[in-house]
Design a protein around this motif. Structure first.
Motif, PDB file in Angstrom:
ATOM      1  N   ILE A 123     -76.140 107.574  75.155  1.00 16.35           N
ATOM      2  CA  ILE A 123     -74.785 107.777  75.690  1.00 16.35           C
ATOM      3  C   ILE A 123     -74.018 108.770  74.814  1.00 16.35           C
ATOM      4  N   ARG A 124     -74.156 108.626  73.511  1.00 17.26           N
ATOM      5  CA  ARG A 124     -73.439 109.520  72.595  1.00 17.26           C
ATOM      6  C   ARG A 124     -73.922 110.966  72.747  1.00 17.26           C
ATOM      7  N   ASN A 125     -75.238 111.147  72.954  1.00 17.57           N
ATOM      8  CA  ASN A 125     -75.759 112.499  73.142  1.00 17.57           C
ATOM      9  C   ASN A 125     -75.185 113.141  74.404  1.00 17.57           C
ATOM     10  N   VAL A 126     -75.037 112.345  75.474  1.00 17.26           N
ATOM     11  CA  VAL A 126     -74.443 112.877  76.708  1.00 17.26           C
ATOM     12  C   VAL A 126     -72.996 113.302  76.453  1.00 17.26           C
ATOM     13  N   VAL A 127     -72.249 112.461  75.739  1.00 19.27           N
ATOM     14  CA  VAL A 127     -70.850 112.789  75.448  1.00 19.27           C
ATOM     15  C   VAL A 127     -70.774 114.052  74.581  1.00 19.27           C
ATOM     16  N   LEU A 128     -71.652 114.150  73.590  1.00 11.87           N
ATOM     17  CA  LEU A 128     -71.658 115.349  72.744  1.00 11.87           C
ATOM     18  C   LEU A 128     -72.032 116.592  73.548  1.00 11.87           C
ATOM     19  N   GLU A 129     -72.941 116.416  74.514  1.00  9.79           N
ATOM     20  CA  GLU A 129     -73.316 117.539  75.368  1.00  9.79           C
ATOM     21  C   GLU A 129     -72.116 118.003  76.189  1.00  9.79           C
ATOM     22  N   VAL A 130     -71.379 117.062  76.731  1.00  4.17           N
ATOM     23  CA  VAL A 130     -70.175 117.420  77.497  1.00  4.17           C
ATOM     24  C   VAL A 130     -69.152 118.097  76.586  1.00  4.17           C
ATOM     25  N   LEU A 177     -67.662 101.555  78.703  1.00  2.00           N
ATOM     26  CA  LEU A 177     -68.171 100.883  77.509  1.00  2.00           C
ATOM     27  C   LEU A 177     -67.718  99.434  77.458  1.00  2.00           C
ATOM     28  N   ASP A 178     -66.585  99.122  78.093  1.00  2.00           N
ATOM     29  CA  ASP A 178     -66.151  97.721  78.151  1.00  2.00           C
ATOM     30  C   ASP A 178     -67.130  96.884  78.967  1.00  2.00           C
ATOM     31  N   ILE A 179     -67.658  97.479  80.034  1.00  2.00           N
ATOM     32  CA  ILE A 179     -68.671  96.776  80.835  1.00  2.00           C
ATOM     33  C   ILE A 179     -69.899  96.493  79.978  1.00  2.00           C
ATOM     34  N   TYR A 180     -70.336  97.507  79.243  1.00  2.00           N
ATOM     35  CA  TYR A 180     -71.507  97.304  78.384  1.00  2.00           C
ATOM     36  C   TYR A 180     -71.218  96.261  77.303  1.00  2.00           C
ATOM     37  N   SER A 181     -69.991  96.229  76.806  1.00  9.31           N
ATOM     38  CA  SER A 181     -69.627  95.247  75.784  1.00  9.31           C
ATOM     39  C   SER A 181     -69.699  93.827  76.336  1.00  9.31           C
ATOM     40  N   ASP A 182     -69.203  93.635  77.557  1.00  6.16           N
ATOM     41  CA  ASP A 182     -69.269  92.294  78.162  1.00  6.16           C
ATOM     42  C   ASP A 182     -70.716  91.859  78.369  1.00  6.16           C
ATOM     43  N   GLU A 183     -71.532  92.760  78.886  1.00  5.04           N
ATOM     44  CA  GLU A 183     -72.943  92.418  79.077  1.00  5.04           C
ATOM     45  C   GLU A 183     -73.642  92.176  77.737  1.00  5.04           C
ATOM     46  N   MET A 209     -63.216 116.788  84.234  1.00  9.14           N
ATOM     47  CA  MET A 209     -63.898 116.446  82.998  1.00  9.14           C
ATOM     48  C   MET A 209     -62.877 116.037  81.938  1.00  9.14           C
ATOM     49  N   PRO A 210     -63.220 115.038  81.108  1.00  9.05           N
ATOM     50  CA  PRO A 210     -62.262 114.594  80.071  1.00  9.05           C
ATOM     51  C   PRO A 210     -61.997 115.701  79.055  1.00  9.05           C
ATOM     52  N   THR A 211     -60.873 115.576  78.394  1.00  9.05           N
ATOM     53  CA  THR A 211     -60.513 116.534  77.348  1.00  9.05           C
ATOM     54  C   THR A 211     -61.296 116.232  76.075  1.00  9.05           C
ATOM     55  N   ASP A 212     -61.220 117.176  75.143  1.00 12.44           N
ATOM     56  CA  ASP A 212     -61.920 116.977  73.872  1.00 12.44           C
ATOM     57  C   ASP A 212     -61.405 115.745  73.143  1.00 12.44           C
ATOM     58  N   LEU A 213     -60.106 115.508  73.221  1.00 11.37           N
ATOM     59  CA  LEU A 213     -59.529 114.328  72.573  1.00 11.37           C
ATOM     60  C   LEU A 213     -60.092 113.047  73.177  1.00 11.37           C
ATOM     61  N   GLU A 214     -60.190 113.009  74.502  1.00  7.62           N
ATOM     62  CA  GLU A 214     -60.734 111.810  75.153  1.00  7.62           C
ATOM     63  C   GLU A 214     -62.213 111.636  74.828  1.00  7.62           C
ATOM     64  N   LEU A 215     -62.955 112.728  74.788  1.00  2.00           N
ATOM     65  CA  LEU A 215     -64.386 112.625  74.460  1.00  2.00           C
ATOM     66  C   LEU A 215     -64.580 112.157  73.019  1.00  2.00           C
ATOM     67  N   ASN A 216     -63.770 112.645  72.113  1.00  3.40           N
ATOM     68  CA  ASN A 216     -63.857 112.164  70.728  1.00  3.40           C
ATOM     69  C   ASN A 216     -63.500 110.691  70.637  1.00  3.40           C
ATOM     70  N   ARG A 217     -62.544 110.265  71.456  1.00  3.79           N
ATOM     71  CA  ARG A 217     -62.196 108.845  71.481  1.00  3.79           C
ATOM     72  C   ARG A 217     -63.366 108.016  72.017  1.00  3.79           C
ATOM     73  N   VAL A 218     -64.083 108.542  73.020  1.00  4.75           N
ATOM     74  CA  VAL A 218     -65.260 107.832  73.548  1.00  4.75           C
ATOM     75  C   VAL A 218     -66.345 107.728  72.475  1.00  4.75           C
ATOM     76  N   ILE A 219     -66.528 108.809  71.706  1.00  3.73           N
ATOM     77  CA  ILE A 219     -67.526 108.766  70.628  1.00  3.73           C
ATOM     78  C   ILE A 219     -67.156 107.705  69.599  1.00  3.73           C
ATOM     79  N   ASN A 220     -65.880 107.633  69.261  1.00  2.18           N
ATOM     80  CA  ASN A 220     -65.439 106.581  68.330  1.00  2.18           C
ATOM     81  C   ASN A 220     -65.641 105.197  68.925  1.00  2.18           C
ATOM     82  N   ASN A 221     -65.403 105.059  70.231  1.00  6.00           N
ATOM     83  CA  ASN A 221     -65.619 103.760  70.884  1.00  6.00           C
ATOM     84  C   ASN A 221     -67.092 103.381  70.887  1.00  6.00           C
ATOM     85  N   ILE A 222     -67.965 104.379  71.009  1.00  3.94           N
ATOM     86  CA  ILE A 222     -69.407 104.087  70.953  1.00  3.94           C
ATOM     87  C   ILE A 222     -69.784 103.528  69.586  1.00  3.94           C
TER      88      ILE A 222
END
Length: 972
Positions: free
Chosen positions: A474-481, A398-404, A581-594
């Protein structure tokens, strides 16, 4: 002392308690003593008896030459203090003598209590027997004892003749000292040759030694004769032991024969079948291993093929499956020793490729035309990239996407400016194409720049919509995982519970069934039942191996088949439970970052718009906008901010802050312009009643109707109404000056500006209160302070000027509550404290009005003091003094009656009348005129009547109660 190989059987119940074995009544025959046979011989081979080799046979065949001692010599070796404890165990093992015998279940546990009755019964008899033995010893025993004692003393005396050196335990002839003491050869070689004396000495020594030997042999024979019975008993026991050993040998031979038959009939065939089945299973395993190796061998070409089509997910799944197979199924295979490291390097390469591909995707997606459809570019590719990055725990994508995203936001502003410059019709703009963006924007006219700003707003809205759609994918993919992780966890919990219930009885059940089949003779061998369970287990292993190979093939084939197969492969990878695969905590953190990234996109958009706004405002051009233009700008900004808040759910403050800053500057300039304009109007005001144009009357009427806005200006026409003399407000007439009319329009402009820009309500209220204070203080300086004499050049400040100023102030006071109520609707509850400014302003205006009224009274008061000080009570009546007073009162009434309302006029003349009565009372007291009914009182009454008649003749003062009785001093 006779001896035989076999002792005669002793009588039963002998004195020594020996009970020999009963033998068959066959004739006795002497058997030669022979060495014992091998205790563990090899069984005969199948050539002799047809028996199989025994499982307990030794490796080397025992012969008679392997024997070192015979059993009797070993058992009766006099050199041993005690018998060897390991005689049997060293041949047959420790278990032969040390084996613990399990107690029989059929024998009771015998304790000392079981012998209690017997011991009690025999205790008395034993004591009697012992007493008898002590009193009357056995004669034979006494003789034997005495004989033994005599012989023992005799043998001891003979043995004492033998030198003690021969009896020492450490006696050894190889020791030189011992040898010299036993054989003193020095006595024989003294003369260097043999003499008769030496020969006699040697013979004497030889005879002495022979005598010592005879003494010892006789002592030994005597000891043997004393123990002859024990020797005979040992020999008889030895022969009995040999018989029992022969029987044991025959029993062991029979047992070995039977064991060999069992081995041939029941073991060799089943073992051969088991060995064949095991060989077949090994061949099947080898075949599966070879197939698995063939599949693993194709991993690298398949991965290269998948990477050529950007199927990163399938490639990663194939690599992960292959690494798992290498670690579990193919561990230790030499040909694959480098494949694991190669796959790790390939996985790292895929990580870099995925990051670069995601960066390229983000760049191409954000830099494409904003109006292109669909909003999400190559959705399947994005999903695959995101899943691959999540699978590899590359959670910083997501940092890459933020820079772009930031670079794309900058490009949007540049593109909009370039399009606006190229599309402009102004020659000056075309000449500044190569200038900086801020310079180009400052050269534009406000309509051109405002159009550019609206284009920027529209572009950023499309930009945010595109980013939101991408982030939603992206969020739907993370939620699917995340959902798959939870599903896997539930399945594992359910599986562990089922395994605990099913696996525990499995092995024991199969083994129990096999044992039951053997014991009930349903099958010939126990191996038949065990073989069935083993086949089931091997079938499970084969299934697992085939499943592993199919996973490798499926990972390579499904991933390269298309979008549908890719989604299926992704689902399988979800369910595979990979540790990567990331843990639930990491996936929730990714959702918050999104979500934070969407907020960041909104902030970036607002920041770039702030750049556009500040670039235009750098030279102060925004401060010079008209109210309508600034209102348009404010409305456009508010609309954009509201749309972005609705789209992103984030209340960005940067653009609002920039607009607020510009609004503050605009308010400052707006206020300064109107304050300067008001100051100029006041400085040129001559404080004369002005005509009221129809538009101002309409303005006042609209305020009365609740419309606190500026009406549109009308083009003057022939049908327009003429100006009026007074301003009608709620049925009351207000005589005003021109400045007050413009002041009403000015504060309406403030109210209108607040309507258009609610964010500046607080600042605008402060500035409006400052404007009203300025009008109050400046008008006070010009009228009460007589500043208009120097500023405008008036000759004097008349009562009409004062009354007109008071009426103007009253008009402003009338509208202060209206303004307050309007601003109150535009303020937040926490901002209501600023409304106290209107309370202070109202008080200041009322104080000013009161000061003007006091000034009018003071003018008449000074006139009364001057005129009445010359009053004399004498004819003719009415007196000139009262005539002058009435004249001045008429002038005052004429000056203010048309300007002030009737109530105020009456109140003002009541105060003037009170002042007149006070001065008249003082003058009468000074003259000594009292109300005694005398002629002077009559003259004063005539003048007072004249005064009251003139006052009653004035307009609106007819019913005024003057109460002239108060001019007389009260009698004491």
């Amino acid at each position: 002392m006779a001896s035989s190989h076999r002792s005669s059987p002793a009588p039963r119940g002998g004195r020594d308690g020996i009970y020999p074995k009963e033998r068959d009544p066959s004739p006795h025959r002497c058997r030669p003593i022979r060495s014992l046979p091998d205790v563990c011989p090899k069984e005969p081979t199948g050539e002799g008896r047809g028996l199989c080799p025994s499982v307990v046979a030794e490796h080397d065949r025992w012969t008679v030459y392997s024997s070192k001692v015979n059993l009797p010599a070993a058992l009766n070796d006099p050199r041993l203090a005690k018998r060897e404890s390991d005689f049997f165990t060293k041949t047959w093992g420790l278990d032969f003598a040390e084996t613990e015998v399990m107690p029989s279940f059929y024998l009771p546990n015998i304790t000392r209590e079981h012998f209690g009755p017997y011991l009690q019964e025999m205790a008395q008899r034993e004591r009697i027997h012992e007493r008898c033995k002590t009193i009357c010893p056995n004669k034979d025993d006494v003789d034997a004892v005495s004989s033994i004692t005599t012989n023992h003393d005799k043998s001891r005396a003979e043995l004492e003749q033998v030198p003690k050196i021969f009896m020492k335990p450490e006696f050894a002839l190889e020791d030189p000292a011992t040898f010299n003491s036993v054989l003193p050869w020095s006595h024989f070689n003294s003369a260097g040759g043999k003499s008769s004396r030496d020969v006699a000495s040697s013979k004497l020594l030889q005879e002495k030694l022979s005598h010592y030997l005879d003494v010892v042999e006789v002592s030994i024979a005597r000891q043997i004769s004393l123990r002859s019975e024990a020797f005979f008993h040992a020999m008889s026991s030895q022969h009995e032991l040999q018989d029992r050993l022969q029987e044991t040998q025959r029993a062991v031979a029979v047992l070995r024969g039977r064991t060999a038959a069992i081995d041939r009939v029941m073991c060799q065939g089943p073992l051969r079948a088991l060995r064949t089945a095991l060989t077949r299973n090994n061949c099947v395993k080898l075949h599966n291993k070879l197939k698995l190796m063939a599949a693993v061998h194709q991993t690298q070409p398949t991965v290269q093929l998948l990477l050529s089509t950007s199927e990163f997910v399938g490639a990663l799944e194939l690599i992960s499956t292959t690494k798992e197979v290498l670690q579990q199924e193919l561990q230790g295979i030499h040909s694959f020793r480098h494949l694991g490291s190669q796959l790790c390097e390939l996985e790292k390469l895929i990580d870099k490729m995925m990051v670069e591909d995601f960066s390229m995707y983000a760049r191409s997606d954000l830099n494409r035309s904003l109006k292109e459809e669909p909003q999400v570019l190559e959705k399947e590719r994005l999903e695959c990239l995101v899943f691959g990055l999540l699978r590899q725990r590359k959670l910083d994508f997501l940092d890459i996407y933020s820079d772009e995203m930031i670079l794309a936001a900058k490009a949007i502003v540049t593109q909009c400016v370039a399009e606006s410059v190229l599309g402009g019709q102004n020659f000056i703009i075309k000449k500044t194409v190569r200038k900086h963006q801020s310079d180009q924007m400052r050269v534009m006219t406000f309509p051109q720049w405002f159009e550019l700003l609206k284009n920027v707003f529209e572009s950023f809205l499309l930009y945010l919509q595109k980013i939101k759609a991408t982030l939603c994918v992206i969020r739907n993919v993370v939620l699917e995982v995340l959902a798959s992780n939870q599903k896997i966890r539930l399945l594992e919990e359910a599986g562990s519970g089922a395994a605990g219930q099913e696996d525990s009885p499995g092995p024991s059940a199969s083994q129990g069934e096999a044992e039951l089949a053997y014991l009930t003779h349903e099958g010939l061998f126990i191996s038949d039942a065990l073989n069935e369970a083993q086949q089931n287990q091997q079938a499970g292993v084969q299934d697992q191996s085939s499943v592993t190979g199919s996973r490798i093939q499926a990972a390579g084939s499904d991933s390269a088949s298309g979008p549908t197969e890719t989604s299926v492969s992704r689902e399988q990878s979800f369910m595979s439970g990979e540790n990567m695969m990331p843990t639930d905590l990491e996936l929730n953190r990714v959702i918050n970052n999104i979500q934070e990234l969407l907020y960041s996109a909104s902030d970036v958009s607002h920041d770039r718009c702030v750049k556009v706004l500040t670039a235009r405002a750098k030279d102060g051009s925004l401060e010079r906008l008209s109210s309508a233009e600034f209102v348009c700008l404010s409305q456009a900004v508010e609309t954009f901010v509201r749309d972005t808040e609705e789209l992103c759910g984030r209340r960005s403050v940067s653009l609002r802050g920039a607009l607020q800053s510009q609004a503050n500057r605009f308010v400052h300039r707006f206020h300064e312009e109107r304050k300067t304009k008001l100051s100029l109007l006041l400085d040129n005001e001559r404080w004369k009643q002005a005509e009221v144009p129809a538009e101002f009357q309409d303005l006042v009427n609209s305020i009365a109707d609740g419309r606190i806005t500026l009406p549109e200006r009308k083009i003057p026409g022939p049908e327009d109404r003429k100006p009026t003399e007074f301003l009608l407000v709620n049925g009351q007439k207000y005589a005003v000056v021109g400045t007050v009319l413009l002041l009403i329009r000015i504060f309406l402009e403030y109210c209108q500006c607040v309507n258009d820009i609610p964010s500046i309500a607080t600042d605008m209220l402060t500035r409006l209160s400052d404007l009203l204070k300025h009008f109050n203080s400046r008008s006070c300086q010009l009228v009460l302070g007589a500043g208009a004499l120097q500023v405008v050049g008036l000759k004097t400040i008349t009562t009409k000027n004062l009354a007109l100023a008071s009426r103007c102030l009253q008009l402003v006071v009338h509208y202060i509550p209206v303004i307050r109520a309007h601003f109150e609707t535009k303020l937040q509850p926490k901002q209501f404290s600023v409304l106290r400014h209107f309370d202070h302003i109202t008080k200041d205006y009322n104080d000013h009005i009161a000061e003007i009224s006091a000034k009018l009274v003071a003018i008449m008061d000074s006139l009364f003091e001057k005129v009445l000080s010359k009053y004399e009570v004498k004819a003719p009546m009415p007196s000139a003094c009262f005539r002058n007073v009435c004249k001045q009162m008429a002038k005052m009434h004429e000056a203010i009656s048309d300007l002030l309302p009737e109530e105020q006029t009456q109140m003002l003349f009541l105060r003037i009348n009170a002042s007149f009565k006070l001065h008249l009372k003082r003058q009468l007291a000074r003259l000594g005129v009292v109300n005694d009914g005398g002629p002077q009182q009559g003259l004063v009454v005539v003048d007072v009547a004249f005064y009251t008649e003139n006052m009653a003749a004035l307009k609106s003062l007819e019913r005024l109660d003057l109460n002239m009785v108060e001019i007389w001093e009260q009698k004491r």
